[in-house]
Design an enzyme around this catalytic site. Sequence first.
Site, PDB file in Angstrom:
ATOM      1  N   LYS A  79     -64.375   9.800  22.666  1.00  0.00           N
ATOM      2  CA  LYS A  79     -64.006   8.768  23.640  1.00  0.00           C
ATOM      3  C   LYS A  79     -63.292   7.597  22.961  1.00  0.00           C
ATOM      4  O   LYS A  79     -62.276   7.103  23.454  1.00  0.00           O
ATOM      5  CB  LYS A  79     -65.261   8.290  24.390  1.00  0.00           C
ATOM      6  N   THR A  80     -63.813   7.158  21.821  1.00  0.00           N
ATOM      7  CA  THR A  80     -63.159   6.057  21.104  1.00  0.00           C
ATOM      8  C   THR A  80     -61.784   6.477  20.590  1.00  0.00           C
ATOM      9  O   THR A  80     -60.814   5.710  20.662  1.00  0.00           O
ATOM     10  CB  THR A  80     -64.045   5.589  19.936  1.00  0.00           C
ATOM     11  N   ASP A 124     -66.823  -0.065  25.243  1.00  0.00           N
ATOM     12  CA  ASP A 124     -67.767   1.020  24.985  1.00  0.00           C
ATOM     13  C   ASP A 124     -69.108   0.709  25.653  1.00  0.00           C
ATOM     14  O   ASP A 124     -69.462  -0.460  25.839  1.00  0.00           O
ATOM     15  CB  ASP A 124     -67.955   1.177  23.477  1.00  0.00           C
ATOM     16  N   THR A 173     -71.905   7.049  28.267  1.00  0.00           N
ATOM     17  CA  THR A 173     -72.653   8.303  28.168  1.00  0.00           C
ATOM     18  C   THR A 173     -73.450   8.555  29.443  1.00  0.00           C
ATOM     19  O   THR A 173     -74.052   9.618  29.579  1.00  0.00           O
ATOM     20  CB  THR A 173     -73.632   8.251  26.974  1.00  0.00           C
ATOM     21  N   ARG A 232     -68.046  14.978  15.854  1.00  0.00           N
ATOM     22  CA  ARG A 232     -68.643  14.044  14.899  1.00  0.00           C
ATOM     23  C   ARG A 232     -69.641  14.762  13.994  1.00  0.00           C
ATOM     24  O   ARG A 232     -69.673  14.530  12.775  1.00  0.00           O
ATOM     25  CB  ARG A 232     -69.332  12.907  15.640  1.00  0.00           C
TER      26      ARG A 232
END
Length: 364
Positions: A79-80, A124, A173, A232
């Site tokens: 997302k980032t 965020d 989330t 990640r």
Amino acid sequence: MDWDDTSSETQAAAAERLVGASADGEDQAVEAALRPKSLDEFVGQERVREQLDLVLKAALARGATADHVLLSGAPGLGKTSLSMIIAAEMGAPIRITSGPAIQHAGDLAAILSSLQEGEVLFLDEIHRMSRPAEEMLYMAMEDFRVDVIVGKGPGATAIPLELPPFTLVGATTRAGLLPPPLRDRFGFTAHMEFYEPAELERVIHRSARLLDVEIDTDGAAEIAGRSRGTPRIANRLLRRVRDYTQVKADGRITRDIAAVALGVYEVDARGLDRLDRAVLQALLKLFAGGPVGLSTLAVAVGEERETVEEVAEPFLVREGLLARTPRGRIATPAAWAHLGLVPPQHGGGANGTGASGQQGLFGA
């Protein structure tokens, strides 16, 4: 699962895990070097990429700022990275903040009033903003203005402040926690899915090139299979296998080397770590597969109730190894097979009848 609104003990337990999806300082530093710079470089999320590409190209063709974008999904899915790509594709600067950092409407007003025209504001954990700031954001997103309150009580005055057109990119989330008025103000909403192993292999090969790590196809496949569908985690496992290879091998990552290295770090072939296996082993060996209450299971594992529920269980449920029922947690046949155990034929357990004599969930 609530990935964000957890106790400090639970967050600490999640951060310590090699297969945890949250990012610590080391991860953030490495991710900055590994992030893709454009949509063409971004691996996976094909539908989201295609839709977002249309949104951005249309905005550029009109000479306008892009619509506000909401990205939802589990941690570690990109997302980032996508927010930074949006800014890069639009040729605009990006401002990064988070919901927990905005506790007052004045905090948000200070950020919004300093934005440049066309700038991208990445927010965020947007679902964790305070309610007053959230209500201020409604007007800012729709009308590009905010009302700044000066003074208190009956003498308070609202001063309208015009804002330059900007693009808000919100990441969450837990999209379900966003109030409908806020969700409705986003022109484009995308849900990030977990990655397939083949997509993670592409991520690993790309990261290996950037990290100057030699890895073969089978080695990348071995790491991808243990990465829980999350880039990640794949990058983190790659770095740990790289460390092992540099110390114990010749520097080239093969399937055998990757398997041995991840075995040292207690990450098994399905991506389960020590905590995951401890939960399953307690459920199978001590309680014959369940059903068993969450608190009892947590005591048996020696962890806090919240740690078992919010850190270990979500992946076990997603993998079909554990099920939550009104009577408690039960193991599935796949859990018995994964640990190489034989389910009991009678008594408690997922394949027989429970202690009450009632038929188990998977009973005949």
